[in-house]
Design a protein around this motif. Structure first.
Motif, mmCIF file in Angstrom:
data_model
loop_
_atom_site.group_PDB
_atom_site.id
_atom_site.type_symbol
_atom_site.label_atom_id
_atom_site.label_comp_id
_atom_site.label_asym_id
_atom_site.label_seq_id
_atom_site.Cartn_x
_atom_site.Cartn_y
_atom_site.Cartn_z
ATOM 1 N N UNK A 277 -29.436 -22.796 -30.166
ATOM 2 C CA UNK A 277 -29.764 -23.493 -28.751
ATOM 3 C C UNK A 277 -28.520 -24.314 -28.279
ATOM 4 N N UNK A 278 -27.773 -24.261 -27.528
ATOM 5 C CA UNK A 278 -26.746 -25.154 -27.305
ATOM 6 C C UNK A 278 -27.027 -26.185 -26.098
ATOM 7 N N UNK A 279 -26.088 -27.296 -25.593
ATOM 8 C CA UNK A 279 -26.652 -28.431 -24.927
ATOM 9 C C UNK A 279 -26.828 -27.813 -23.320
ATOM 10 N N UNK A 280 -26.699 -26.428 -23.032
ATOM 11 C CA UNK A 280 -27.152 -26.190 -21.907
ATOM 12 C C UNK A 280 -28.640 -25.394 -21.903
ATOM 13 N N UNK A 281 -29.322 -25.582 -23.110
ATOM 14 C CA UNK A 281 -30.294 -24.787 -23.332
ATOM 15 C C UNK A 281 -30.463 -23.253 -23.642
ATOM 16 N N UNK A 282 -29.221 -22.872 -23.690
ATOM 17 C CA UNK A 282 -29.103 -21.350 -23.962
ATOM 18 C C UNK A 282 -28.705 -21.177 -25.440
ATOM 19 N N UNK A 283 -28.566 -19.889 -26.002
ATOM 20 C CA UNK A 283 -28.223 -19.556 -27.179
ATOM 21 C C UNK A 283 -26.686 -19.751 -27.048
ATOM 22 N N UNK A 284 -26.276 -20.587 -28.092
ATOM 23 C CA UNK A 284 -24.797 -20.697 -28.410
ATOM 24 C C UNK A 284 -23.840 -19.549 -28.598
ATOM 25 N N UNK A 285 -22.832 -19.426 -27.936
ATOM 26 C CA UNK A 285 -22.081 -18.106 -28.132
ATOM 27 C C UNK A 285 -21.580 -17.881 -29.618
ATOM 28 N N UNK A 286 -21.343 -19.058 -30.330
ATOM 29 C CA UNK A 286 -21.233 -18.786 -31.764
ATOM 30 C C UNK A 286 -22.274 -18.214 -32.669
ATOM 31 N N UNK A 287 -23.548 -18.562 -32.257
ATOM 32 C CA UNK A 287 -24.817 -18.015 -33.061
ATOM 33 C C UNK A 287 -24.870 -16.472 -32.762
ATOM 34 N N UNK A 288 -24.527 -16.078 -31.327
ATOM 35 C CA UNK A 288 -24.538 -14.783 -31.361
ATOM 36 C C UNK A 288 -24.055 -13.892 -32.250
ATOM 37 N N UNK A 289 -22.324 -14.640 -32.403
ATOM 38 C CA UNK A 289 -21.496 -13.857 -33.252
ATOM 39 C C UNK A 289 -22.135 -13.940 -34.909
ATOM 40 N N UNK A 290 -22.626 -15.034 -35.093
ATOM 41 C CA UNK A 290 -23.329 -15.312 -36.405
ATOM 42 C C UNK A 290 -24.268 -14.249 -36.734
ATOM 43 N N UNK A 291 -25.126 -13.935 -35.714
ATOM 44 C CA UNK A 291 -26.257 -12.988 -35.885
ATOM 45 C C UNK A 291 -25.606 -11.283 -35.858
ATOM 46 N N UNK A 292 -24.470 -11.451 -35.263
ATOM 47 C CA UNK A 292 -23.892 -9.834 -35.394
ATOM 48 C C UNK A 292 -23.154 -9.808 -36.489
ATOM 49 N N UNK A 293 -22.649 -10.763 -37.385
ATOM 50 C CA UNK A 293 -21.656 -10.264 -38.568
ATOM 51 C C UNK A 293 -22.985 -10.475 -39.485
ATOM 52 N N UNK A 294 -23.999 -10.871 -39.240
ATOM 53 C CA UNK A 294 -25.069 -10.758 -40.310
ATOM 54 C C UNK A 294 -25.764 -9.367 -40.356
ATOM 55 N N UNK A 295 -25.487 -8.665 -39.548
ATOM 56 C CA UNK A 295 -26.060 -7.199 -39.477
ATOM 57 C C UNK A 295 -25.459 -6.258 -40.497
ATOM 58 N N UNK A 296 -24.225 -6.992 -41.302
ATOM 59 C CA UNK A 296 -23.396 -6.183 -42.188
ATOM 60 C C UNK A 296 -23.606 -6.856 -43.694
ATOM 61 N N UNK A 297 -23.971 -6.150 -44.597
ATOM 62 C CA UNK A 297 -24.171 -6.786 -46.239
ATOM 63 C C UNK A 297 -23.079 -7.455 -46.574
ATOM 64 N N UNK A 298 -23.223 -8.177 -47.461
ATOM 65 C CA UNK A 298 -21.859 -8.924 -48.218
ATOM 66 C C UNK A 298 -21.079 -8.149 -48.540
ATOM 67 N N UNK A 299 -21.295 -6.897 -49.309
ATOM 68 C CA UNK A 299 -20.247 -6.027 -49.729
ATOM 69 C C UNK A 299 -19.649 -5.388 -48.804
ATOM 70 N N UNK A 300 -20.158 -5.387 -47.693
ATOM 71 C CA UNK A 300 -19.245 -4.673 -46.333
ATOM 72 C C UNK A 300 -18.311 -5.583 -46.155
ATOM 73 N N UNK A 301 -18.663 -7.059 -45.874
ATOM 74 C CA UNK A 301 -17.540 -8.372 -45.714
ATOM 75 C C UNK A 301 -16.656 -8.232 -46.927
ATOM 76 N N UNK A 302 -17.174 -8.121 -48.109
ATOM 77 C CA UNK A 302 -16.278 -8.016 -49.429
ATOM 78 C C UNK A 302 -15.039 -7.123 -49.158
ATOM 79 N N UNK A 303 -15.344 -6.031 -48.635
ATOM 80 C CA UNK A 303 -14.254 -4.694 -48.974
ATOM 81 C C UNK A 303 -13.512 -4.686 -47.588
ATOM 82 N N UNK A 304 -14.031 -5.154 -46.544
ATOM 83 C CA UNK A 304 -13.379 -5.333 -45.165
ATOM 84 C C UNK A 304 -13.247 -6.671 -44.554
#
Lengths: 251, 251
Positions: free
Chosen positions: A170-197
């Motif tokens: 949550x950011x200071x406006x009381x909403x989900x922080x833009x960066x956190x959305x992105x974090x949850x997005x990239x966590x949908x891919x395993x380490x191996x996928x990020x290692x190779x791409x």
């Protein structure tokens, strides 16, 4: 080290990538890049007197609506890098701010396109920003050779994950922080996928705000593992749309 | 803006807290403070030529072993703040680096005590650092008026949560990032608790490294909601020990 550009129309800031900031590939995480994009945009607006401090007087604030990032590579551990930002277009509805990421030798390693709106912090409605005429006077011709964001249409997911937003989301406006959305997005891919791409292009569009303790469905279409659509929904409302283009790393 | 201190024994760096970096209380999250602590320590070591770049030549790296933070308040949105760091003690086993956090008027708002060791990146064993004699020559008398870290003994949890570590938890050594542990720690408390209280003292001890996709048990003793013990275990091994002292916010 802030280097306020002699040309006020452009603003540059340099950073050092410490080991502690790096991802598992010893390079700058795209989440940190997103933080830097917001930081540099904020500093430039502040240097013009049209930043957070000015807008809060009218109970208004800048909100990031869309971000498109293209990187040929990401800064590596112990490297200095810089972000340079400028306004490409401006009207009473939104401000289109672009950025250029350069390595310590000044080689451009990426570009960013962002769309910002100003909202009334009480009604959350976007407001006319033609009064911020100082910005209009600072539109520049600095080229930004990446495609604008594509239209992110609804799609049929190949898989769906769920996540309940927590305090640090949550950011200071009381909403989900833009960066956190992105974090949850990239966590949908395993380490191996990020290692190779690596993420060579990322498009993200913030449609509607999300709140603490809301449970989200993360819809993913990874039929093409190099060109992925991903939406974050709560109930039947879309909160975030995104597209990730992955590119094979050179061995 | 990096201000390398004329007195090489101390190193200061100033930062600006952008809206996008703030927590739900519009102030600096303790996770960002942890990032800044690591960044400033790294920059100071680099300025001495005993940082990442030098150690990696010997396949070695600095590892943060313990952190103790005491804050009377945290920097607020749109505020500049600075971290000043120095070495209090140094021997062949560890380096004890302290820090002082000041607001833009130079008022000290917090202190930090950190313990760093150097490990062999292959064996992960700590190595003798007496060779880095430059550091020993730079021990200073700068006072740090906060108590050293208390002994964090095993305890009987009042509740236990589980968490499986994801890609963005992993740092460039392939282990869970120190800041991410802290994030999962503060997420064990609801927004209301953070709204009414702030972390006036935090002790964290990194016992053993944790890896991608490991499932952790988060053991919490919150019998006293203002003085909380929290450990992160995987199986029967403790990875992180911590203590959080919460203080009521002034209305």
């Amino acid at each position: 080290m802030i280097e306020s550009n002699p040309n006020l129309k452009e603003y540059s800031q340099s950073f050092y990538l410490s080991a502690g900031e790096c991802n598992a590939q010893a390079e700058m995480p795209i989440t940190l890049l997103m933080n830097r994009i917001i930081e540099v945009a904020t500093n430039h607006a502040n240097s013009w007197g049209v930043g957070y401090a000015r807008l809060i007087e009218d109970n208004q604030g800048w909100v990031l609506s869309r971000v498109t990032i293209e990187m040929t590579r990401y800064p590596r551990v112990d490297e200095f890098y810089s972000l340079t930002t400028w306004i490409e277009d401006y009207n009473r509805h939104f401000s289109q701010r672009n950025m250029e990421i350069a390595d310590n030798d000044g080689n451009v390693i990426g570009y960013v396109r962002t769309i910002w709106v100003v909202i009334n912090l009480s009604t959350r409605e976007s407001v006319d920003i033609s009064k911020l005429s100082y910005i209009a006077a600072n539109v520049t011709e600095h080229p930004c050779p990446i495609e604008p964001q594509s239209r992110l249409r609804p799609f049929e997911p190949t898989r769906t994950e769920t996540y309940r937003f927590q305090y640090t989301d949550i950011d200071f406006n009381g909403h989900v922080n833009t960066v956190r959305y992105l974090e949850h997005i990239i966590n949908q891919f395993p380490w191996n996928h990020h290692r190779e791409n690596f993420i060579s292009r990322m498009e993200i569009s913030f449609v509607k705000e999300t709140y603490y303790d809301e449970e989200a469905q993360i819809l993913i279409d990874d039929n093409d593992p190099t060109n992925i659509r991903l939406d974050i929904n709560v109930g039947d409302t879309t909160r975030v749309r995104s597209r990730l283009i992955f590119q094979k790393r050179e061995k």
